[in-house]
Design a protein around this motif. Structure first.
Motif, PDB file in Angstrom:
ATOM      1  N   UNK A   1      36.733  67.499  65.959  1.00  0.00           N
ATOM      2  CA  UNK A   1      36.522  66.114  65.693  1.00  0.00           C
ATOM      3  C   UNK A   1      36.217  65.812  64.445  1.00  0.00           C
ATOM      4  N   UNK A   2      37.601  65.743  63.865  1.00  0.00           N
ATOM      5  CA  UNK A   2      37.511  65.658  62.136  1.00  0.00           C
ATOM      6  C   UNK A   2      39.072  65.036  61.695  1.00  0.00           C
ATOM      7  N   UNK A   3      38.903  64.301  60.875  1.00  0.00           N
ATOM      8  CA  UNK A   3      40.106  63.474  60.379  1.00  0.00           C
ATOM      9  C   UNK A   3      41.150  64.417  59.692  1.00  0.00           C
ATOM     10  N   UNK A   4      40.646  65.709  59.088  1.00  0.00           N
ATOM     11  CA  UNK A   4      41.343  66.390  58.314  1.00  0.00           C
ATOM     12  C   UNK A   4      42.426  67.304  59.072  1.00  0.00           C
ATOM     13  N   UNK A   5      43.733  66.968  58.877  1.00  0.00           N
ATOM     14  CA  UNK A   5      44.780  67.462  59.336  1.00  0.00           C
ATOM     15  C   UNK A   5      44.716  69.090  59.378  1.00  0.00           C
ATOM     16  N   UNK A   6      44.324  69.578  58.294  1.00  0.00           N
ATOM     17  CA  UNK A   6      44.557  71.211  58.365  1.00  0.00           C
ATOM     18  C   UNK A   6      43.634  71.806  59.367  1.00  0.00           C
ATOM     19  N   UNK A   7      42.505  71.165  59.659  1.00  0.00           N
ATOM     20  CA  UNK A   7      41.673  71.652  60.710  1.00  0.00           C
ATOM     21  C   UNK A   7      42.203  71.509  62.130  1.00  0.00           C
ATOM     22  N   UNK A   8      42.822  70.442  62.272  1.00  0.00           N
ATOM     23  CA  UNK A   8      43.482  70.056  63.668  1.00  0.00           C
ATOM     24  C   UNK A   8      44.542  71.022  64.060  1.00  0.00           C
ATOM     25  N   UNK A   9      45.302  71.262  62.771  1.00  0.00           N
ATOM     26  CA  UNK A   9      46.716  72.054  63.224  1.00  0.00           C
ATOM     27  C   UNK A   9      46.213  73.498  63.571  1.00  0.00           C
ATOM     28  N   UNK A  10      44.942  74.062  62.869  1.00  0.00           N
ATOM     29  CA  UNK A  10      44.537  75.247  62.836  1.00  0.00           C
ATOM     30  C   UNK A  10      43.763  75.596  64.270  1.00  0.00           C
ATOM     31  N   UNK A  11      43.014  74.406  64.691  1.00  0.00           N
ATOM     32  CA  UNK A  11      42.478  74.215  66.201  1.00  0.00           C
ATOM     33  C   UNK A  11      43.525  74.103  67.186  1.00  0.00           C
ATOM     34  N   UNK A  12      44.508  73.332  66.872  1.00  0.00           N
ATOM     35  CA  UNK A  12      45.641  73.482  68.028  1.00  0.00           C
ATOM     36  C   UNK A  12      46.239  74.913  68.383  1.00  0.00           C
ATOM     37  N   UNK A  13      46.652  75.583  67.147  1.00  0.00           N
ATOM     38  CA  UNK A  13      47.346  76.514  67.225  1.00  0.00           C
ATOM     39  C   UNK A  13      46.486  77.773  67.928  1.00  0.00           C
ATOM     40  N   UNK A  14      45.277  77.835  67.573  1.00  0.00           N
ATOM     41  CA  UNK A  14      44.086  78.680  68.284  1.00  0.00           C
ATOM     42  C   UNK A  14      44.070  78.547  69.726  1.00  0.00           C
ATOM     43  N   UNK A  15      43.952  77.219  70.174  1.00  0.00           N
ATOM     44  CA  UNK A  15      43.754  77.084  71.360  1.00  0.00           C
ATOM     45  C   UNK A  15      44.921  77.540  72.247  1.00  0.00           C
ATOM     46  N   UNK A  16      46.416  76.947  71.696  1.00  0.00           N
ATOM     47  CA  UNK A  16      47.583  77.430  72.259  1.00  0.00           C
ATOM     48  C   UNK A  16      47.622  78.991  72.600  1.00  0.00           C
ATOM     49  N   UNK A  17      47.023  79.755  71.267  1.00  0.00           N
ATOM     50  CA  UNK A  17      47.041  81.348  71.590  1.00  0.00           C
ATOM     51  C   UNK A  17      46.130  81.624  72.448  1.00  0.00           C
TER      52      UNK A  17
ATOM     53  N   UNK B   1      31.958  76.033  62.436  1.00  0.00           N
ATOM     54  CA  UNK B   1      30.846  76.532  63.257  1.00  0.00           C
ATOM     55  C   UNK B   1      31.397  76.411  64.698  1.00  0.00           C
ATOM     56  N   UNK B   2      31.895  75.266  65.110  1.00  0.00           N
ATOM     57  CA  UNK B   2      32.318  75.384  66.369  1.00  0.00           C
ATOM     58  C   UNK B   2      33.397  76.248  66.680  1.00  0.00           C
ATOM     59  N   UNK B   3      34.290  76.395  65.959  1.00  0.00           N
ATOM     60  CA  UNK B   3      35.344  77.450  66.071  1.00  0.00           C
ATOM     61  C   UNK B   3      34.811  78.960  66.152  1.00  0.00           C
ATOM     62  N   UNK B   4      33.609  79.338  65.288  1.00  0.00           N
ATOM     63  CA  UNK B   4      33.327  80.573  65.251  1.00  0.00           C
ATOM     64  C   UNK B   4      32.299  80.772  66.779  1.00  0.00           C
ATOM     65  N   UNK B   5      31.711  79.697  67.062  1.00  0.00           N
ATOM     66  CA  UNK B   5      30.953  79.875  68.289  1.00  0.00           C
ATOM     67  C   UNK B   5      32.048  80.163  69.522  1.00  0.00           C
ATOM     68  N   UNK B   6      33.116  79.065  69.535  1.00  0.00           N
ATOM     69  CA  UNK B   6      34.235  79.520  70.404  1.00  0.00           C
ATOM     70  C   UNK B   6      34.763  80.876  70.503  1.00  0.00           C
ATOM     71  N   UNK B   7      34.955  81.481  69.441  1.00  0.00           N
ATOM     72  CA  UNK B   7      35.495  82.726  69.089  1.00  0.00           C
ATOM     73  C   UNK B   7      34.555  83.781  69.656  1.00  0.00           C
ATOM     74  N   UNK B   8      33.107  83.623  69.731  1.00  0.00           N
ATOM     75  CA  UNK B   8      32.280  84.330  69.997  1.00  0.00           C
ATOM     76  C   UNK B   8      32.111  84.288  71.636  1.00  0.00           C
ATOM     77  N   UNK B   9      32.490  83.160  72.160  1.00  0.00           N
ATOM     78  CA  UNK B   9      32.262  83.055  73.563  1.00  0.00           C
ATOM     79  C   UNK B   9      33.544  83.706  74.161  1.00  0.00           C
ATOM     80  N   UNK B  10      34.679  83.555  73.535  1.00  0.00           N
ATOM     81  CA  UNK B  10      35.895  84.179  73.929  1.00  0.00           C
ATOM     82  C   UNK B  10      35.680  85.890  73.789  1.00  0.00           C
ATOM     83  N   UNK B  11      35.239  86.285  72.742  1.00  0.00           N
ATOM     84  CA  UNK B  11      34.962  87.659  72.744  1.00  0.00           C
ATOM     85  C   UNK B  11      34.177  88.152  73.722  1.00  0.00           C
ATOM     86  N   UNK B  12      33.254  87.354  74.270  1.00  0.00           N
ATOM     87  CA  UNK B  12      32.188  87.892  75.558  1.00  0.00           C
ATOM     88  C   UNK B  12      33.074  87.622  76.872  1.00  0.00           C
ATOM     89  N   UNK B  13      34.233  87.219  76.602  1.00  0.00           N
ATOM     90  CA  UNK B  13      35.144  87.023  77.995  1.00  0.00           C
ATOM     91  C   UNK B  13      35.370  85.520  78.552  1.00  0.00           C
TER      92      UNK B  13
END
Length: 575
Positions: A333-349, A312-324
């Motif tokens: 904030x999750x111990x799940x490695x897959x989500x961390x890798x996905x979030x780091x890659x998105x933030x880097x992009x 949900x936080x990722x979707x909200x961030x995408x909407x905020x970015x979509x608005x400029x």
């Protein structure tokens, strides 16, 4: 698996899944409870029926013994039978024989009670010519009943008219009731009584618990007697094995239809007593349900916190970015490695996109500044030429004092004129500049031009682009005064209803705008055509993009309406 075009939100899908799991768990719990309760009730019902069957045999055996005794006394007319002895007593003239027969009858009556404990009393009435003779035997409790029966039966009561072997009659005495079996032998009446206590004592052995109610009712369901008081109760034989409502309580009815008496004997067991036996099982299942609920709730919280919230936080961030808003980033904030890798890659992009956007923005900003400076150079010589023309006219008239006054106004005016057009200014400064301009114009046109201002105090510090009011006031001075001996110009500023925009209006009493400008054709004009108008429009585009609006219309003169975002100087909320 899913239809094409049909989509589901992860949050809704997870919530629906957990809700379904919980509902299924509750349904299983309820179903199990119902099954166990029904099975347990059936077992109790079977046990009670077995106990009632045992009581039935005891009661029916006693009744059969009584019927057998009466049958033998009446139908088997052997010497020594009641029938023969009664006949001897009534018809034999020999006193000794009569007395011996009476003694034998007394022994028979006394012996009936020894057959079974259920017989409360045994009475024999011989209706002789000398007021009749009573022989009786019974317990102390039945003494009052026997005395009442003697009195009643001696007066040809309805009881003596019944010679049936198949039914027992109900006789009531005080708080007690008795079942009477009456048999008539010519002028002799044999009466055997069973008290309600004797029947209830037998039924009591079949009770499930001490609070069960033993009863007897007739074929219509009317209560004959019961071990506890039951008011207004109909206990019909056809309800055997079912729960019946009596008063405010529910009871399991179990009993049997007596073939000897025709009455219905049975036991009422409270539903609460039966269900009370299930308390331990219910508590166990309740504990299981609570533990299951806690586990489901805990797992739901885990999924929400470590899976759903990051998504949900990722979707909200995408909407905020979509608005400029490129300052947003996914904070996982999750111990799940897959989500961390996905979030780091998105933030880097996003960081890369933001860097490219800043580079492009700075390039566009340089271009905008160059355009603003060009527009400013277009308007400043235009104002400056008008000022010089005024000074020249005063010099020709030799009015040096007025030249000094005009020069001071021109100095103040010029300071503002050479403000950086890329900056925003307070509305107050624009109005001060407008006052200096009007001082010059009033001198030029000998006070035939009047300016009225309607500006709320709370808007005086708001930020606007410079020259946007002055440009249209100058336009009114130029065109309205050419057609009117007295020119009236009104400047009004107000907030929109939603407090998000500021509306500026400049209204004069001239002939109005030409038709060629009312269709917004100025938006496509080159800079050389209508310099001031095109200048303002272009600057509004550069500063506010599509958040500003400029409209021209006629309303007893030229009316200009400018709508720009409201920016308070104290908020520093610059575009």
């Amino acid at each position: 698996m899913f239809k094409e075009g049909r989509t589901f939100s992860f949050k809704k899908m997870v919530s629906s899944f957990w809700l379904i799991v919980y509902l299924v768990t509750v349904l299983i719990y309820v179903f199990t409870q119902i099954v166990i309760t029904r099975q347990y009730t059936n077992n109790i019902e079977k046990n009670i029926k077995l106990s009632v069957s045992a009581s039935e045999k005891a009661i029916e055996n006693s009744l059969e013994m009584i019927d057998m005794y009466l049958y033998q006394s009446y139908y088997i007319r052997t010497p020594g039978s009641i029938f023969q002895l009664c006949n001897t007593y009534l018809n034999d003239e020999d006193y000794v024989d009569r007395h011996a027969a009476l003694q034998a009858l007394s022994h028979i009556v006394q012996g009936v009670q020894s057959w079974t404990d259920n017989v409360s009393f045994d009475m024999l009435y011989i209706a002789s010519e000398d007021n009749g003779t009573w022989l009786e035997a019974g317990d102390n409790e039945s003494f009052t009943v026997r005395e009442a029966l003697k009195q009643e039966l001696s007066t040809d009561s309805v009881y003596l008219s019944d010679s049936s072997l198949g039914r027992y009659m109900v006789y009531e005495s005080g708080d007690s009731k008795y079942l009477l079996r009456v048999m008539k032998f010519d002028r002799c009446y044999c009466i055997i009584g069973l008290s309600q206590k004797s029947i209830l004592d037998i039924l009591a052995n079949a009770r499930y618990n001490q609070n069960d109610i033993c009863f007897a009712s007739d074929e219509n369901g009317d209560l004959i007697f019961a071990s506890s008081k039951i008011s207004d109760a109909l206990i019909k034989p056809e309800n055997d094995g079912e729960y019946v409502s009596i008063g405010d309580s529910s009871y399991l009815q179990v009993g049997y239809q007596s073939e000897s008496t025709g009455y219905y004997f049975g036991i009422l067991t409270s539903r609460s007593a039966i269900e009370g036996e299930l308390l331990g099982t219910r508590i166990l299942f309740m504990v299981i349900l609570v533990i299951t609920t806690i586990l489901l709730f805990t797992s739901r919280l885990f999924v929400k916190r470590f899976v759903e919230d990051p998504i949900t936080g990722g979707i909200r961030t995408m909407h905020e970015i979509e608005q400029g808003d490129f300052e947003s980033s996914i904070n996982v904030k999750t111990p799940i490695t897959d989500f961390r890798i996905l979030a780091d890659s998105f933030n880097h992009m996003i960081d890369k996109i933001k860097a490219l956007k800043i580079e492009k923005y700075e390039s566009e900003l340089d271009g905008q500044k160059a355009t603003m400076q060009y527009l400013q150079l277009q308007i400043k010589p235009h104002f400056y030429a008008n000022m010089m023309n005024i000074i020249y006219s005063l010099a020709q008239a030799g009015n040096f004092e007025m030249i000094q006054h005009v020069s001071r106004a021109i100095v103040n005016y010029s300071r503002y004129m050479f403000t950086d057009a890329t900056d925003m200014v307070e509305l107050r400064r624009e109005l001060e500049f407008l006052d200096s301009y009007m001082d010059i114009q009033e001198i030029r046109y000998k006070k035939q031009i009047k300016l009225e201002k309607d500006i709320p105090d709370e808007l005086i510090e708001s930020l606007i682009p410079p020259f946007i009011i002055q440009t249209f006031v100058e336009n009114s001075v130029k065109y309205a005064f050419s057609t009117k001996k007295s020119c009236l110009i009104k400047v009004k500023v107000k907030l929109s209803d939603d407090k998000e925009s500021m509306i500026l209006t400049i209204h004069d009493n001239g002939e109005g705008y030409p038709e060629s400008l009312l269709d917004n054709s100025y938006k496509n004009m080159h800079i050389e055509g209508h310099v001031g108008l095109v200048n303002v429009y272009r600057r509004l585009q550069i500063i506010y993009d599509d958040k500003a609006d400029l409209r021209l219309c006629n309303d007893n003169g030229a009316l200009t309406i400018i709508t720009i975002p409201y920016i308070d100087l104290g908020s520093h909320d610059y575009i």
